[in-house]
Scaffold this motif. Structure first.
Motif, short mmCIF file in Angstrom:
data_model
loop_
_atom_site.label_atom_id
_atom_site.label_comp_id
_atom_site.label_asym_id
_atom_site.label_seq_id
_atom_site.Cartn_x
_atom_site.Cartn_y
_atom_site.Cartn_z
N VAL A 166 0.85 -1.19 0.00
CA VAL A 166 0.00 0.00 0.00
C VAL A 166 0.89 1.24 0.00
O VAL A 166 1.77 1.39 0.87
CB VAL A 166 -0.94 0.02 1.22
N ARG A 167 0.65 2.10 -0.97
CA ARG A 167 1.34 3.38 -1.01
C ARG A 167 0.55 4.39 -0.20
O ARG A 167 -0.65 4.57 -0.42
CB ARG A 167 1.49 3.87 -2.45
N ILE A 168 1.23 5.07 0.75
CA ILE A 168 0.59 6.05 1.61
C ILE A 168 1.18 7.42 1.29
O ILE A 168 2.39 7.63 1.39
CB ILE A 168 0.80 5.71 3.10
N VAL A 169 0.31 8.35 0.87
CA VAL A 169 0.69 9.73 0.62
C VAL A 169 -0.12 10.58 1.57
O VAL A 169 -1.35 10.63 1.47
CB VAL A 169 0.42 10.14 -0.84
N ALA A 170 0.53 11.24 2.54
CA ALA A 170 -0.19 11.97 3.58
C ALA A 170 0.53 13.26 3.91
O ALA A 170 1.74 13.40 3.71
CB ALA A 170 -0.32 11.10 4.83
N GLU A 171 -0.27 14.22 4.40
CA GLU A 171 0.29 15.47 4.89
C GLU A 171 -0.53 15.92 6.09
O GLU A 171 -1.70 15.53 6.25
CB GLU A 171 0.28 16.56 3.81
N ALA A 172 0.09 16.74 6.95
CA ALA A 172 -0.55 17.20 8.17
C ALA A 172 -0.92 18.67 8.04
O ALA A 172 -0.18 19.46 7.44
CB ALA A 172 0.38 17.00 9.37
N GLN A 173 -2.09 19.03 8.61
CA GLN A 173 -2.51 20.42 8.70
C GLN A 173 -2.30 20.89 10.13
O GLN A 173 -2.64 20.17 11.09
CB GLN A 173 -3.98 20.58 8.29
N THR A 174 -1.79 22.08 10.28
CA THR A 174 -1.46 22.60 11.60
C THR A 174 -2.33 23.80 11.94
O THR A 174 -2.94 24.43 11.06
CB THR A 174 0.02 23.00 11.66
N ASP A 175 -2.36 24.12 13.26
CA ASP A 175 -3.06 25.32 13.70
C ASP A 175 -2.12 26.51 13.64
O ASP A 175 -1.02 26.43 13.07
CB ASP A 175 -3.62 25.11 15.10
N ALA A 176 -2.54 27.60 14.24
CA ALA A 176 -1.74 28.83 14.17
C ALA A 176 -0.40 28.68 14.86
O ALA A 176 0.58 29.37 14.51
CB ALA A 176 -2.52 29.99 14.77
N ASP A 177 -0.32 27.77 15.83
CA ASP A 177 0.92 27.55 16.55
C ASP A 177 1.81 26.51 15.89
O ASP A 177 2.90 26.19 16.42
CB ASP A 177 0.62 27.13 17.99
N GLY A 178 1.37 25.94 14.79
CA GLY A 178 2.16 24.93 14.12
C GLY A 178 1.96 23.53 14.64
O GLY A 178 2.71 22.61 14.27
N THR A 179 0.96 23.34 15.49
CA THR A 179 0.68 22.02 16.03
C THR A 179 -0.21 21.25 15.06
O THR A 179 -1.25 21.76 14.64
CB THR A 179 -0.01 22.12 17.39
N PRO A 180 0.16 20.01 14.69
CA PRO A 180 -0.70 19.25 13.78
C PRO A 180 -2.06 18.98 14.41
O PRO A 180 -2.16 18.56 15.58
CB PRO A 180 0.08 17.94 13.58
N VAL A 181 -3.10 19.26 13.64
CA VAL A 181 -4.47 19.02 14.12
C VAL A 181 -5.21 18.02 13.24
O VAL A 181 -6.17 17.39 13.70
CB VAL A 181 -5.26 20.35 14.18
N GLU A 182 -4.81 17.87 11.96
CA GLU A 182 -5.47 16.92 11.07
C GLU A 182 -4.42 16.30 10.16
O GLU A 182 -3.39 16.92 9.85
CB GLU A 182 -6.55 17.59 10.20
N VAL A 183 -4.70 15.08 9.74
CA VAL A 183 -3.86 14.38 8.76
C VAL A 183 -4.76 13.91 7.63
O VAL A 183 -5.77 13.24 7.87
CB VAL A 183 -3.12 13.18 9.39
N HIS A 184 -4.42 14.29 6.41
CA HIS A 184 -5.16 13.87 5.22
C HIS A 184 -4.24 13.01 4.36
O HIS A 184 -3.04 13.31 4.23
CB HIS A 184 -5.64 15.06 4.40
N GLY A 185 -4.78 11.96 3.80
CA GLY A 185 -3.92 11.09 3.00
C GLY A 185 -4.68 10.26 2.00
O GLY A 185 -5.89 10.08 2.09
N LEU A 186 -3.92 9.79 1.02
CA LEU A 186 -4.40 8.84 0.03
C LEU A 186 -3.66 7.53 0.22
O LEU A 186 -2.44 7.52 0.43
CB LEU A 186 -4.17 9.34 -1.40
#
Length: 812
Positions: free
Chosen positions: A521-541
């Motif tokens: 399985v190929r996983i392509v993912a990136e993280a979205q951060t809040d204003a402080d740079g803390t990851p809050v969500e991860v989206h991936g294919l």
């Protein structure tokens, strides 16, 4: 309390007034149509009576009524009423006709063989009466029909018993080449709703019948289903069906569909009856406005302008329409008409492009009245300023199902018209289906992990990728390592740390365990951060690339095998080359034997990975004579070199012991037939000559080899060849010999085919070229190195070259 729909001065709100004017206009048009229908119904009924009584066409019946009215000084309507009254007066009472008398038969045999048609002069006495009675009855009752549904029900009830028809559908052409269901009977409300609008698609029998202007009889459900999109649920409900266009002066504007639950073809009388029924129904349909030409999208003066705009819109991507304001007598804008539309213009119900042309805004989208969009249109016309509205929600209910979308509209003035475009912000059902198809075809899915709420969302196909039951729900991010092969856990942990700690994206392939085995399985993912740079969500294919990985592994294995095979071939070539260098004498030399000057050249092929089997011998014999041999073993590699060595040493041994040359070839032939390592056998060609210096005589033999070339003076000729077959080809091969006395100054060339052969060229051309070149070189004084010079001139050769030039000195 004052109503919400009233303005401050007590009058109705503008949007209510606009809709009221639309309703009033439509009611007026309906009343006009009713008057036309009442008059047209009488005319069509009278025409139907004449058609049924006289068997004439609809146009002929109409012309006859017009001529009779003019001749008698009456109006057409008066003549039609008189014709109908005359028909009622002559109508026979409803009683069963007496049976036809049967004439006496001269013999029982003749009586038994006589058919009803034979007893009445060759036709059934009821063959023409029953259809005429049916058509007359239809003509009378069609006058009372007020809608296309009435016509359909009347046909099903009256013509059903005679034709086996169970369902009737009446379609009228609409804008853009589509069809709208005008009336139906016997098909059910569900089917009617499903097939109320038929877009201009290929494979629709009703559309094809109108386009071809001919009836289509669909009588083989299996074959018809391969070509057409059959109406019905299930389509097998009606095994046979017919689509008959309504004839008229111009192109057909309506089509009748007759559906039968009984299988089998329509017999000729039934076909004829249905065609006459459709002609009879053309009048009522024209009275209802269903077979008239559609209303033009613009007035005559503006049609060219709208066409020009349509050509421009056809080249645009995205939705855009041309709106023409429709004004009242006082000059107020009451509505807008769509006169041109770009191909990508799609409304909330899926109407697209030219399907929108000719529609009025308030008739088609009544809830736009009083909205900011409607006011924006009015403001653009007054001021010329571009209108760009905020997103708004538009809802339309079709067949009881609400369709809702969010739009942003932009409008600009173009002369006295408007150009409107819009952006649809929501995802349509079609786009959702396309996204699902893309995930299925790409074997991938998307996932979203909310790190704050600890929730996970998976697309539907991601469950298939993981082989997971959807009832179990999606896999959380911290649970994902449990599904991996243990060997991949360190890479996964490092990827998660990089994703959540450094914010870097992940694009790697991992192995997961499923009920069907291990998958890549190929996983392509990136993280979205809040204003402080803390990851809050991860989206991936996540994509299943198992098949691709397996293909890559198979390719690597194949490449490894190729490398091994290439190494083996390289080693074999090196060994064969060393053997050849060991077995053959010096490849480039000049020597003297038995008073002769011999020039030798051996040149391997320019390309290829295999060493060839060309060889030569030039040795002195115990009786002071000399032996000259040139041979060519078929094939390449170690096998060819081995066969070459066997022939070379065997030939030398037998000739030294005094064996005759033909006997040597015969024994060599037997040797190859019995000792070949290859099951397919080994073959070779050879030319061999023994020269006696005391009388300068050369005795020579050949085994399938090219002829020697003799150059004497200014002539170059190939020697006549004695009998001699290829070595190793047949057990019963016989070999002859020839002799020639060499003279001072003569040159005799022995050579292999690599010196003369060219791909795609006849061998005779190569031999002729060799003779011309050798003669030219001798004239240029290059006789001492003739063999080496000839070999050097053959650049780019693909086969080995072996040449012996046997020269007799001038002072010999």
């Amino acid at each position: 309390m004052q109503s919400d729909v009233q303005s401050a001065d007590g009058g109705a709100a503008p949007e209510v007034l606009a809709l009221a004017r639309v309703v009033a206009r439509l009611r007026s048009e309906i009343e006009d149509l009713r008057g036309v229908t009442a008059t047209a119904a009488v005319v069509e009924r009278a025409k139907g009576v004449l058609m049924a009584q006289s068997g004439v066409s609809a146009d002929t019946a109409h012309d006859r009524l017009v001529r009779q009215a003019a001749r008698r000084g009456r109006s057409l309507l008066e003549e039609c009423w008189i014709a109908l009254g005359r028909a009622d007066a002559h109508r026979p009472p409803p009683a069963s006709p007496p049976p036809a008398p049967v004439p006496p038969s001269p013999s029982p045999t003749a009586s038994a063989s006589r058919t009803p048609e034979a007893s009445t002069g060759g036709r059934n006495p009821d063959h023409g009466t029953a259809p005429r009675r049916l058509l007359t009855r239809l003509a009378e009752r069609l006058a009372a029909a007020r809608t296309a549904d009435d016509v359909a029900e009347l046909l099903r009830a009256e013509a059903g018993a005679a034709t086996g028809v169970d369902g009737v559908m009446i379609y009228a052409t609409a804008s853009g080449g589509s069809l709208e269901l005008a009336g139906h009977a016997g098909v059910g409300a569900v089917v009617a709703d499903q097939w109320r609008h038929v877009p201009p698609l290929s494979g629709v029998a009703a559309l094809e019948a109108i386009a071809a202007r001919k009836a289509l009889w669909l009588e083989d459900p299996v074959r018809d289903a391969e070509r057409y999109l059959l109406i019905g649920d299930p389509p097998e409900r009606w095994p046979s069906r017919a689509w008959l266009p309504v004839p008229g002066e111009g192109p057909p504007r309506a089509v009748f569909g007759f559906l039968r639950t009984g299988p089998g073809p329509f017999d000729p009388p039934t076909r004829d009856l249905l065609l006459r029924v459709v002609r009879l129904c053309g009048g009522p349909l024209r009275a209802f406005g269903l077979t008239d030409a559609p209303v033009a999208a613009a007035d005559a003066d503006g049609r060219g302008y709208a066409d020009a705009v349509q050509h421009i819109l056809d080249a645009l991507s995205g939705p855009a329409i041309l709106l023409t304001p429709l004004r009242s007598a006082a000059g107020e804008v009451e509505d807008y008409r769509i006169d041109a539309a770009a191909p990508d213009s799609v409304d909330v119900t899926g109407r697209r492009g030219t399907e929108l042309v000719g529609r009025r805004i308030l008739e088609t989208y009544p809830t736009l009245a009083g909205t900011a969009v409607w006011d924006g249109y009015q403001d653009v016309l007054r001021t010329g300023r571009t209108y760009e509205g905020e997103p708004f929600t538009y809802e339309e209910v079709v067949a009881g199902v609400p369709h809702r979308s969010v739009y942003s509209v932009r409008a600009t003035r173009l002369g006295e018209r408007l150009v409107a475009s819009w952006v649809r912000h929501d995802t349509s059902e079609r786009e959702v289906r396309r996204l699902a198809d893309m995930q299925r075809l790409g074997n991938l899915g998307w996932a979203g992990w909310n790190l704050v709420s600890d929730t996970t969302v998976w697309s539907e196909h991601l469950y298939a990728v993981f082989g997971r039951d959807p009832a179990l729900g999606p896999v959380r991010l911290d649970e994902l390592p449990r599904h991996l092969v243990p060997a991949d856990l360190p890479r996964m942990n490092a990827a998660v740390r990089r994703l959540l700690g450094e914010g870097g994206p992940v694009d790697e392939v991992f192995r997961i365990t499923t009920s069907d085995g291990v998958r890549h399985v190929r996983i392509v993912a990136e993280a979205q951060t809040d204003a402080d740079g803390t990851p809050v969500e991860v989206h991936g294919l996540l994509q299943d690339v198992t098949a691709q990985q397996n293909a890559e592994l198979a390719l690597l294995e194949s490449e490894r095998d190729v490398l091994v095979q290439r190494g083996m071939l390289k080693a074999e070539r090196a060994l064969a080359a060393r053997l050849q260098d060991t077995l053959l004498p010096i490849p480039q030399q000049s020597l003297e034997l038995a008073g002769l000057c011999v020039d030798v050249a051996y040149v391997p092929a320019d390309s290829g990975v295999n060493v060839g089997g060309d060889w030569y011998s030039a040795i002195g014999l115990p009786d002071e004579s000399a032996l000259f041999v040139v041979g060519d073993v078929a094939g390449h590699g170690l096998a060819a070199v081995g066969t070459m060595a066997q022939l070379r040493f065997t030939t030398k041994g037998m000739t030294i012991t005094g064996s005759a040359l033909p006997d040597v070839l015969g024994r060599l032939n037997t040797l190859l037939l019995h000792t070949a390592a290859d099951p397919a056998g080994a073959t070779a060609t050879m030319v061999m000559g023994r020269y006696r210096p005391r009388d300068r005589r050369l005795t020579w033999v050949r085994a399938g080899h090219l002829p020697p070339l003799l150059i004497r003076g200014d002539r170059a000729e190939f020697l006549p060849q004695p009998k001699g077959a290829l070595l190793g080809a047949a057990f019963e091969a016989a070999y002859g010999q020839a002799t020639i006395d060499l003279l001072p100054g003569d040159h005799l060339l022995l050579y292999t085919d690599g010196l003369v052969e060219e791909p795609g060229e006849d061998i005779e051309d190569g031999l002729r070229r060799l003779a011309d070149t050798a003669l030219r070189l001798l004239r240029e004084g290059r006789g001492e190195t003739l063999a080496r010079t000839l070999a050097a001139l053959r650049r780019g050769h693909r086969d080995d070259i072996c040449v012996l030039d046997i020269a007799v000195p001038d002072d010999a």
